[in-house]
Design a protein around this motif. Structure first.
Motif, PDB file in Angstrom:
ATOM      1  N   MET A   1       0.836  -1.167   0.000  1.00 48.37           N
ATOM      2  CA  MET A   1       0.000   0.000   0.000  1.00 48.37           C
ATOM      3  C   MET A   1       0.887   1.239   0.000  1.00 48.37           C
ATOM      4  SD  MET A   1      -3.119   1.105   2.451  1.00 48.37           S
ATOM      5  CE  MET A   1      -4.364   0.932   1.227  1.00 48.37           C
ATOM      6  N   LYS A   2       0.414   2.271  -0.651  1.00 50.53           N
ATOM      7  CA  LYS A   2       1.157   3.532  -0.767  1.00 50.53           C
ATOM      8  C   LYS A   2       0.738   4.507   0.328  1.00 50.53           C
ATOM      9  CE  LYS A   2       3.240   2.591  -4.698  1.00 50.53           C
ATOM     10  NZ  LYS A   2       4.659   2.411  -4.756  1.00 50.53           N
ATOM     11  N   VAL A   3       1.647   5.388   0.690  1.00 51.32           N
ATOM     12  CA  VAL A   3       1.385   6.430   1.682  1.00 51.32           C
ATOM     13  C   VAL A   3       0.233   7.309   1.212  1.00 51.32           C
ATOM     14  CG1 VAL A   3       2.370   8.495   2.768  1.00 51.32           C
ATOM     15  CG2 VAL A   3       3.744   6.421   2.542  1.00 51.32           C
ATOM     16  N   LYS A   4       0.192   7.559  -0.079  1.00 49.22           N
ATOM     17  CA  LYS A   4      -0.847   8.396  -0.677  1.00 49.22           C
ATOM     18  C   LYS A   4      -2.247   7.854  -0.362  1.00 49.22           C
ATOM     19  CE  LYS A   4      -1.031  10.740  -5.079  1.00 49.22           C
ATOM     20  NZ  LYS A   4      -0.585  10.737  -6.466  1.00 49.22           N
ATOM     21  N   GLU A   5      -2.407   6.539  -0.407  1.00 52.76           N
ATOM     22  CA  GLU A   5      -3.696   5.905  -0.131  1.00 52.76           C
ATOM     23  C   GLU A   5      -4.084   6.053   1.345  1.00 52.76           C
ATOM     24  OE1 GLU A   5      -3.370   1.871  -1.511  1.00 52.76           O
ATOM     25  OE2 GLU A   5      -2.611   2.536  -3.457  1.00 52.76           O
ATOM     26  N   VAL A   6      -3.112   5.952   2.245  1.00 56.33           N
ATOM     27  CA  VAL A   6      -3.388   6.130   3.673  1.00 56.33           C
ATOM     28  C   VAL A   6      -3.786   7.575   3.951  1.00 56.33           C
ATOM     29  CG1 VAL A   6      -2.394   6.025   6.001  1.00 56.33           C
ATOM     30  CG2 VAL A   6      -1.858   4.242   4.354  1.00 56.33           C
ATOM     31  N   LEU A   7      -3.104   8.521   3.312  1.00 53.10           N
ATOM     32  CA  LEU A   7      -3.433   9.938   3.498  1.00 53.10           C
ATOM     33  C   LEU A   7      -4.822  10.253   2.957  1.00 53.10           C
ATOM     34  CD1 LEU A   7      -0.060  11.739   2.688  1.00 53.10           C
ATOM     35  CD2 LEU A   7      -0.975  11.026   4.892  1.00 53.10           C
ATOM     36  N   ALA A   8      -5.192   9.639   1.838  1.00 54.14           N
ATOM     37  CA  ALA A   8      -6.541   9.839   1.288  1.00 54.14           C
ATOM     38  C   ALA A   8      -7.588   9.297   2.258  1.00 54.14           C
ATOM     39  CB  ALA A   8      -6.663   9.165  -0.072  1.00 54.14           C
ATOM     40  N   LEU A   9      -7.308   8.169   2.873  1.00 54.87           N
ATOM     41  CA  LEU A   9      -8.212   7.588   3.868  1.00 54.87           C
ATOM     42  C   LEU A   9      -8.320   8.488   5.103  1.00 54.87           C
ATOM     43  CD1 LEU A   9      -9.952   5.161   4.696  1.00 54.87           C
ATOM     44  CD2 LEU A   9      -7.871   4.049   5.502  1.00 54.87           C
ATOM     45  N   ALA A  10      -7.202   9.044   5.539  1.00 55.32           N
ATOM     46  CA  ALA A  10      -7.209   9.959   6.692  1.00 55.32           C
ATOM     47  C   ALA A  10      -8.024  11.208   6.375  1.00 55.32           C
ATOM     48  CB  ALA A  10      -5.789  10.340   7.087  1.00 55.32           C
TER      49      ALA A  10
END
Length: 184
Positions: A1-10
């Protein structure tokens, strides 16, 4: 998983569609609130790796005279768990300020240690223990973001959810068992 995806979820958790779209649209450079959110993510990833679920790695090193310098590791070590020969025999070792010392012999050593995650950019891969979910990291990033931006009541709510998720990772799921009924 990419950091970008976690930030979008946050950002989605926070109800910030503008920030979620900024995360999706951003390439490599983060600016403004996105940079703040990325910093919050890096802080949470570091906290999880150092305090709760360490990132463990084993490096193979060719050593002379039993001295293993910390600069020889592929990652910067935080905690040394063990030194073994290539055959798997555990060796006694002593931790010093700049190196580890063990038996004075030549040959390959296997050193198991934990390390801190590197600071991430938007396109980087998440670096966490497999038990740590993207949701957990997103909850932590949301909590940190609210705290940094001065939304203290929201920060308290997200912090509570984040801590609950951390505790849930450590719990083992047990099978529920009921005693059989007896009719006497």
């Amino acid at each position: 998983m990419k950091v970008k995806e976690v930030l979008a979820l946050a950002a989605a958790n926070l109800g910030r569609e503008d920030l979620a779209s900024a995360v999706s649209a951003a390439d490599a450079a983060a600016e403004g609130e996105l940079k703040t959110l990325l910093g919050c993510y890096n802080s949470v990833e570091n906290e999880v790796a150092l305090d709760y679920y360490p990132l463990v790695r084993t490096d193979r090193m060719e050593i002379a005279e039993g001295k293993i310098y910390y600069t020889m590791f592929s990652r910067s070590p935080v905690c040394i768990y063990g030194v073994r020969t290539s055959a798997g025999r555990a060796l006694p070792y002593e931790k010093l300020s700049d190196r580890i010392e063990t038996e004075k012999r030549r040959g390959p050593y296997l050193v198991t240690y934990s390390y801190a995650p590197a600071v991430k950019a938007l396109g980087a891969d998440v670096e966490a223990d497999p038990r740590v979910s993207p949701r957990l990291l997103a909850l932590g990033a949301a909590s940190e973001f609210c705290l940094v931006t001065g939304k203290f009541r929201e920060a308290e709510l997200w912090e509570s959810r984040y801590r609950d998720a951390l505790r849930a990772v450590g719990r083992t799921r047990k099978k529920l068992a009921m005693r059989s009924r007896r009719w006497d």
